[in-house]
Every structure is written in structure tokens, then in C-alpha cells.
Write a protein that holds these residues in place. Structure first.
Motif, PDB file in Angstrom:
ATOM      1  N   UNK A 192       0.815  -1.213   0.000  1.00 58.41           N
ATOM      2  CA  UNK A 192       0.000   0.000   0.000  1.00 58.41           C
ATOM      3  C   UNK A 192       0.848   1.261   0.000  1.00 58.41           C
ATOM      4  N   UNK A 193       0.173   2.402  -0.046  1.00 56.04           N
ATOM      5  CA  UNK A 193       0.876   3.684  -0.096  1.00 56.04           C
ATOM      6  C   UNK A 193       0.228   4.605   0.934  1.00 56.04           C
ATOM      7  N   UNK A 208       8.770   5.524  -1.853  1.00 52.51           N
ATOM      8  CA  UNK A 208       8.212   5.622  -0.505  1.00 52.51           C
ATOM      9  C   UNK A 208       9.208   4.993   0.478  1.00 52.51           C
ATOM     10  N   UNK A 209       9.639   5.808   1.451  1.00 50.46           N
ATOM     11  CA  UNK A 209      10.707   5.394   2.368  1.00 50.46           C
ATOM     12  C   UNK A 209      10.352   4.084   3.069  1.00 50.46           C
ATOM     13  N   UNK A 210       9.078   3.973   3.481  1.00 50.01           N
ATOM     14  CA  UNK A 210       8.664   2.786   4.250  1.00 50.01           C
ATOM     15  C   UNK A 210       8.847   1.489   3.463  1.00 50.01           C
ATOM     16  N   UNK A 220      12.854   4.976  -8.868  1.00 51.02           N
ATOM     17  CA  UNK A 220      11.744   5.906  -8.700  1.00 51.02           C
ATOM     18  C   UNK A 220      11.444   6.685  -9.968  1.00 51.02           C
ATOM     19  N   UNK A 221      11.687   6.061 -11.139  1.00 54.91           N
ATOM     20  CA  UNK A 221      11.307   6.759 -12.377  1.00 54.91           C
ATOM     21  C   UNK A 221      10.302   5.967 -13.209  1.00 54.91           C
ATOM     22  N   UNK A 222      10.029   4.712 -12.801  1.00 55.10           N
ATOM     23  CA  UNK A 222       9.088   3.886 -13.571  1.00 55.10           C
ATOM     24  C   UNK A 222       7.725   4.559 -13.730  1.00 55.10           C
TER      25      UNK A 222
END
Ligand code: ADP
Length: 271
Positions: A192-193, A208-210, A220-222
Motif C-alpha cells: 500500500x501507499x 516511498x521510504x517505508x 523511482x522513475x518507472x
């Protein structure tokens, strides 16, 4: 009286400018922070595969054992493939941003595109023993777009669903038609986010750090690439999540025909 009113108008204007400048400085600082984090991640992601490639090469030089050679060669090509995927993603984002990517539009069947996308990420899904359910409409739904780029959009999202879900997860893909748009929803029951980060996932370099302890790899570019490709199709992409640990759903809307393409405009973010 007029002087008084002009004065007030000017004050309101000045406050507005000040507010906007404030926002833009904050925005710049945020972008700068993203960029720094991105460079650190990039260096890390490119350096990681280099270790096994270099030590693999020296093992190959010194061994005559056929089975060792085979095993080490497989490791080297897997790591090199990963590096090449990262570099391709980077080049793609920069080409799209510069408007250098030309799409070949044609009328396609969304079912074929989703099957192709699933094939592209089959290995990844199998390695995590996920269960995939696809709910198609009986007659199929057309989509107007570029075959390879549409497959790239869906394989990226399905790959993420598999990546950000612990083993034995469930991925559900559904297709329906709403007026002149085909609507594809891709849901997982994974990490989840967090609600306050939903709007960020399409931004360049955002991770997302978690999630970092659960997954390895990625820049983080997809999703930035996906949202730019959806925009080129005049489609829209949104994301929902009930929160951390409760899965995520991505919804992509694309035009079914050229006339639908001509009429739609692009949106991105939360529904
Ligand atoms: P990455 O290379 O990190 O996977 P993406 O741009 O594809 O980059 O995704 C950005 C971030 O959004 C990911 O790092 C992850 O934290 C989050 N994310 C993307 N897809 C999902 C998903 N299905 N479930 C949970 N988080 C996701």
C-alpha cells in the motif's frame, strides 16, 4: 478613494506574489532534495551489479570447470541486464521529456496488450508466487495507442504490483469500457501507499521510504515514465490505497478510438 482601492489591490497582489514565491522556493528545495537522493540511489543501483560482474569475470578467467562457468555467466548476464534496464529507463524519460518519442498509433485490443504485458513480467510474478486474476469483457475492448508503449505502461504497473507485495500475494486486473474510454484497474494486496504520499508517486525520483526495507532496486522513475506515456495517449492515471499494508489500485483510462483521443485531455494523480 480610488487611491485607497488601488493601494489595497496592490497589497493583495503583493501578498499573492509573495505566497507564490514562497511556494516555489519550497518546491525548488523539494526538487533539489529529490535530485540529490536520486543521484545517491543511481550511484548505488549502478554500483551494486558491478561487484558480481567484476568478480564473475575474474572467476571465468581462472576456472576450467564447465558448470561454474555456466553459473557465473548467468549471474553476469542477469546483472548486466538489470543495469541496461536502468539506463534505458533513464534515457527514455529524458527523450520523452524532450518530446523526442514518436508514437505509432493504431487501433488495438486491450486484451492483447495486457497479455503481452503479463508475459513481460511473468518471471517476476512466478518468483514471488503471486496469484493473478484477469477479468476481461467477453467481446474485448479496443484501445487507440502505440503497441509497444502500451505494453510498457501495463508491464511497469504490474511489475510494481508484484514488487511491492509480499510473496503469495494477489494481483487483480479488470477491464471495462466507459463511454469512449477503456478503463483498466490493477490492484494488489501488498504494502500500500500512505495517504499523504499518494500524489507523489508519479513524481520523478520518488520512492516511498517505508518500502525500502521490503524491496531492492529501482530508481523511482518507472511511474514517471508511465504517467508521461499515458499523457502522450491523452489518457489518465490515478492511484488509490486504503493505506499502508492494505494494497494499492492503479486506474488507467485510455481512448478507444482516434476520435476519443482527439476529445480527451490528460490527468494524473488521485481520483
Ligand atoms: P521504483 O523504481 O522505485 O519502483 P516507481 O516510479 O515505479 O519506482 O514507483 C515509485 C514508488 O511508488 C515506489 O518506489 C514505491 O514506493 C511506490 N509504489 C509503486 N507501485 C506501488 C504498489 N503497487 N504498491 C505500493 N507502492 C508502490
Amino acid at each position: 478613494d480610488t487611491a485607497h482601492r488601488l493601494n489595497r489591490m496592490f497589497l493583495v497582489y503583493a501578498l499573492d506574489v509573495q505566497e507564490r514565491m514562497h511556494i516555489s522556493i519550497q518546491e525548488l528545495e523539494k526538487q533539489d532534495q529529490y535530485r540529490n537522493e536520486f543521484l545517491a540511489t543511481l550511484a548505488h543501483e549502478l554500483r551494486n551489479p558491478l561487484g558480481p560482474i567484476m568478480s564473475g569475470a575474474s572467476i571465468l578467467e581462472s576456472t576450467d570447470d564447465e558448470s561454474t562457468k555456466k553459473r557465473v555467466s548467468a549471474i553476469i548476464s542477469r546483472q548486466a541486464e538489470y543495469m541496461s534496464k536502468l539506463v534505458n529507463e533513464l534515457m527514455d524519460v529524458s527523450r520523452i521529456t524532450q518530446g523526442k518519442v514518436k508514437l505509432e498509433f493504431e487501433r488495438l485490443n486491450i486484451q492483447d496488450i495486457i497479455s503481452e504485458s503479463l508475459e513481460m513480467v511473468e518471471q517476476h510474478i512466478k518468483s514471488k508466487s503471486h496469484d493473478v486474476h484477469v477479468q476481461y469483457l467477453e467481446d474485448g475492448v479496443p484501445v487507440y495507442g502505440d503497441r509497444a508503449r502500451l505494453s510498457q505502461i501495463f508491464s511497469n504497473i504490474i511489475h510494481n504490483a508484484a514488487k511491492y507485495t509480499d510473496n503469495n500475494g494477489k494481483i487483480t486486473i479488470s477491464v471495462k469500457q466507459e463511454a469512449s474510454l477503456v478503463v483498466v484497474r490493477i490492484s494488489d494486496n501488498g504494502l500500500g501507499i500512505p495517504h499523504e504520499r499518494l500524489g507523489d508517486v508519479f513524481n520523478m525520483f520518488t520512492q516511498i521510504e517505508a518500502h525500502s526495507t521490503h524491496t531492492k532496486g529501482g530508481l523511482g522513475i518507472g511511474l514517471t515514465l508511465v504517467s508521461k506515456l499515458v499523457a502522450l495517449h491523452h489518457g489518465s492515471i490515478t492511484v488509490e490505497s486504503e493505506g499502508e499494508g492494505k494494497g494499492s489500485t492503479f486506474e488507467i483510462r485510455l481512448p478507444v478510438s482516434q476520435s476519443a483521443y482527439d476529445q480527451t485531455t490528460y490527468t494524473v494523480g488521485e481520483p
